[in-house]
Motif scaffolding. Structure first.
Motif, PDB file in Angstrom:
ATOM      1  N   GLY A   1      32.869  53.142  34.497  1.00 24.29           N
ATOM      2  CA  GLY A   1      33.576  51.870  34.506  1.00 24.29           C
ATOM      3  C   GLY A   1      32.641  50.768  34.976  1.00 24.29           C
ATOM      4  O   GLY A   1      31.530  51.039  35.429  1.00 24.29           O
ATOM      5  N   ILE A   2      33.135  49.539  34.883  1.00 25.83           N
ATOM      6  CA  ILE A   2      32.301  48.378  35.224  1.00 25.83           C
ATOM      7  C   ILE A   2      32.634  47.948  36.648  1.00 25.83           C
ATOM      8  O   ILE A   2      33.803  47.834  36.997  1.00 25.83           O
ATOM      9  CB  ILE A   2      32.617  47.216  34.268  1.00 25.83           C
ATOM     10  CG1 ILE A   2      32.403  47.649  32.819  1.00 25.83           C
ATOM     11  CG2 ILE A   2      31.797  45.970  34.605  1.00 25.83           C
ATOM     12  CD1 ILE A   2      33.175  46.822  31.820  1.00 25.83           C
ATOM     13  N   ARG A   3      31.636  47.721  37.461  1.00 32.05           N
ATOM     14  CA  ARG A   3      31.862  47.181  38.804  1.00 32.05           C
ATOM     15  C   ARG A   3      30.936  46.003  39.017  1.00 32.05           C
ATOM     16  O   ARG A   3      29.765  46.055  38.619  1.00 32.05           O
ATOM     17  CB  ARG A   3      31.619  48.225  39.898  1.00 32.05           C
ATOM     18  CG  ARG A   3      32.831  49.097  40.223  1.00 32.05           C
ATOM     19  CD  ARG A   3      32.915  50.341  39.397  1.00 32.05           C
ATOM     20  NE  ARG A   3      31.774  51.203  39.581  1.00 32.05           N
ATOM     21  CZ  ARG A   3      31.668  52.099  40.571  1.00 32.05           C
ATOM     22  NH1 ARG A   3      32.656  52.266  41.422  1.00 32.05           N
ATOM     23  NH2 ARG A   3      30.603  52.868  40.660  1.00 32.05           N
ATOM     24  N   GLU A   4      31.468  44.945  39.640  1.00 30.34           N
ATOM     25  CA  GLU A   4      30.653  43.762  39.902  1.00 30.34           C
ATOM     26  C   GLU A   4      29.984  43.913  41.270  1.00 30.34           C
ATOM     27  O   GLU A   4      30.652  44.134  42.281  1.00 30.34           O
ATOM     28  CB  GLU A   4      31.526  42.505  39.877  1.00 30.34           C
ATOM     29  CG  GLU A   4      30.691  41.233  39.849  1.00 30.34           C
ATOM     30  CD  GLU A   4      31.549  39.983  39.622  1.00 30.34           C
ATOM     31  OE1 GLU A   4      32.612  39.883  40.274  1.00 30.34           O
ATOM     32  OE2 GLU A   4      31.134  39.127  38.815  1.00 30.34           O
ATOM     33  N   ILE A   5      28.671  43.801  41.289  1.00 25.40           N
ATOM     34  CA  ILE A   5      27.926  43.902  42.556  1.00 25.40           C
ATOM     35  C   ILE A   5      27.901  42.547  43.240  1.00 25.40           C
ATOM     36  O   ILE A   5      28.143  42.417  44.441  1.00 25.40           O
ATOM     37  CB  ILE A   5      26.485  44.392  42.281  1.00 25.40           C
ATOM     38  CG1 ILE A   5      26.538  45.813  41.744  1.00 25.40           C
ATOM     39  CG2 ILE A   5      25.627  44.322  43.539  1.00 25.40           C
ATOM     40  CD1 ILE A   5      25.191  46.380  41.388  1.00 25.40           C
ATOM     41  N   LYS A   6      27.587  41.540  42.462  1.00 26.80           N
ATOM     42  CA  LYS A   6      27.638  40.140  42.896  1.00 26.80           C
ATOM     43  C   LYS A   6      28.014  39.348  41.658  1.00 26.80           C
ATOM     44  O   LYS A   6      28.035  39.894  40.553  1.00 26.80           O
ATOM     45  CB  LYS A   6      26.260  39.683  43.413  1.00 26.80           C
ATOM     46  CG  LYS A   6      25.978  40.054  44.864  1.00 26.80           C
ATOM     47  CD  LYS A   6      24.669  39.491  45.337  1.00 26.80           C
ATOM     48  CE  LYS A   6      24.825  38.080  45.903  1.00 26.80           C
ATOM     49  NZ  LYS A   6      23.552  37.609  46.518  1.00 26.80           N
TER      50      LYS A   6
ATOM     51  N   ARG B   1      33.177  46.204  26.666  1.00 24.80           N
ATOM     52  CA  ARG B   1      34.300  45.698  27.475  1.00 24.80           C
ATOM     53  C   ARG B   1      33.930  44.439  28.244  1.00 24.80           C
ATOM     54  O   ARG B   1      34.786  43.602  28.557  1.00 24.80           O
ATOM     55  CB  ARG B   1      34.800  46.791  28.424  1.00 24.80           C
ATOM     56  CG  ARG B   1      35.660  47.808  27.658  1.00 24.80           C
ATOM     57  CD  ARG B   1      35.913  49.068  28.455  1.00 24.80           C
ATOM     58  NE  ARG B   1      36.412  48.805  29.779  1.00 24.80           N
ATOM     59  CZ  ARG B   1      36.102  49.512  30.859  1.00 24.80           C
ATOM     60  NH1 ARG B   1      35.267  50.523  30.757  1.00 24.80           N
ATOM     61  NH2 ARG B   1      36.608  49.213  32.024  1.00 24.80           N
ATOM     62  N   LEU B   2      32.651  44.305  28.547  1.00 30.65           N
ATOM     63  CA  LEU B   2      32.201  43.076  29.223  1.00 30.65           C
ATOM     64  C   LEU B   2      32.006  41.934  28.230  1.00 30.65           C
ATOM     65  O   LEU B   2      31.692  40.811  28.620  1.00 30.65           O
ATOM     66  CB  LEU B   2      30.866  43.331  29.946  1.00 30.65           C
ATOM     67  CG  LEU B   2      30.875  43.704  31.409  1.00 30.65           C
ATOM     68  CD1 LEU B   2      29.432  43.895  31.896  1.00 30.65           C
ATOM     69  CD2 LEU B   2      31.559  42.655  32.287  1.00 30.65           C
ATOM     70  N   GLY B   3      32.152  42.253  26.945  1.00 31.12           N
ATOM     71  CA  GLY B   3      32.011  41.224  25.912  1.00 31.12           C
ATOM     72  C   GLY B   3      30.565  40.831  25.654  1.00 31.12           C
ATOM     73  O   GLY B   3      30.280  39.700  25.263  1.00 31.12           O
TER      74      GLY B   3
END
Ligand code: FEO
Length: 393
Positions: free
Chosen positions: A2-7, A66-68
């Motif tokens: 899955g996608i996780r935002e670090i910053k 998914r992030l486009g």
């Protein structure tokens, strides 16, 4: 994963491999691993930091979808080993305008390994930079952690270091950042022991280099992200230092009980004398546990029966590995049993040529141990105790 935002505008887009149990058909992975890939969206350009193992190709493709992400400008390729580069051909098919950013040596390897064509590359020198608009990528060459072509990336504005394998851990976890420090310490130590330890002197130089950077996050290519960089930097400084612990490691195999009896007795004597001892029965142990113990130990004892005039083949394997891993051990000895002779001692000691060790007088006995043989083991324990007293903590 899955996608996780670090910053803001920096995403983890790689894959967790919960089930993998062996790496390079050699290295045990008791806790699986992850292949971390990161996407950085600058105000003008987009960069992908490394890809994933080919077995997880679809996860990376789906995460980017998914992030486009319809366009990638740069694929930063730190290292040619396929667990990070293996999905590069697929990425270049989906994002044909992307340029692969690597060292010259990595370019040569990727052309050989993955048949990527030369015009796809931008090669960078140590400390070169690429601007993504409001974000700057600085490349730091770091050969021999653990291949000769490797580089790291420092994202200046966000103070994030992407060190690829360096500082990483083989650990499958749903945590984006380190939460269980004890667990990650163990996995990172195992990773260092199995992969980085032979290159300890190179690692020292690279560590000094990155110590000059202001770092708030370290995002490696395996295992969780460090939001407290000191945790892993301090651990590495301990492992690569010249200091050893007053610990004795025993690697042994016993066929008919003679060697096992000697080791049972010898371990007891060492324990009673306050020596930290770690026996590894090679028919039972995970070879990674042995590698980890070699990171700090001062003394290694090899114990074997005589088989076909030499050491047991499992001992040959472990001694070969210990020599190749180049741990900082200082003392070694051999315990063995024979019935009609052989060259076990010579064969073991000539396999340890990479190690700067002093050989302590061995104990080689005929058949099953007798009272006089136990006395020899007492003498060996005394010698180890004396040698350990010489070690400055
Ligand atoms: Fe994670 Fe050297 O590859």
């Amino acid at each position: 994963m899955g996608i996780r935002e670090i910053k803001s505008n920096i995403f983890s887009v790689g894959a967790i491999d919960w089930d993998r149990r062996l790496f390079d058909e050699l290295i045990p992975l008791p806790d699986g691993t992850s292949y971390n890939s990161y996407l950085i969206r600058g105000s003008e350009k987009i960069a992908l930091i490394d890809t994933v193992d080919p077995s997880k190709e679809q996860e990376l493709v789906d995460n980017l979808k998914r992030l486009g992400i319809s366009k990638i400008d740069y694929i930063i390729t730190h290292h040619a080993e396929q667990d990070h580069s293996g999905t590069l051909p697929k990425m270049l098919k989906i994002y044909p305008d992307a340029k692969v950013v690597s060292t010259q040596k990595c370019k040569d390897m990727l052309m050989d390994l993955l048949l990527v064509s030369a015009e796809k590359f931008i090669t960078v020198n140590d400390r070169d930079t690429i601007s993504l608009g409001n974000k700057t990528l600085e490349f730091i060459h770091a050969p021999w952690v653990h291949w000769p072509e490797t580089m790291l990336t420092y994202l200046r504005e966000d103070k994030i270091l992407f060190p690829c394998d360096f500082l990483g851990s083989h650990l499958a976890t749903s945590d984006l950042f380190v939460t269980d420090e004890a667990k990650v310490h163990e996995s990172a130590k195992r990773y260092y022991a199995e992969i980085m330890m032979p290159f300890r002197n190179n690692i020292k130089r690279h560590l000094e280099k990155i110590r000059s950077l202001e770092i708030s996050i370290i995002a490696p290519s395996h295992g969780p992200v460090y939001n407290k960089p000191e945790f892993i930097l301090n651990a590495y400084e301990d492992w690569i230092s010249d200091k050893v612990k007053k610990e004795a490691i025993i690697i042994y195999v016993s066929m008919h009980g003679s060697t096992a009896k000697m080791i049972e007795y010898f371990v007891e004597v060492l324990i009673e004398n306050g020596i930290t001892v770690k026996p590894f029965n090679l028919t039972k142990t995970d070879i990674g546990e042995l590698a980890m113990a070699l990171v700090d130990a001062s003394t290694i004892i090899v114990a074997s029966p005589t088989v076909l005039a030499g050491p047991h083949p499992n001992i040959v394997y472990a001694v070969y590995l210990a020599n190749a891993l180049r741990p900082k051990v200082r003392f070694a000895s051999v315990i063995g049993s024979y019935l009609w002779g052989g060259k076990m001692l010579e064969q073991i000691t000539t396999m340890l040529t990479n190690l700067k060790i002093e050989i302590i007088e061995p104990v080689l006995i005929k058949g099953y141990p007798k009272e006089s043989d136990f006395k020899l083991l007492n003498r060996l324990a005394d010698d180890i105790i004396k040698k350990h007293r010489e070690i400055i903590a």
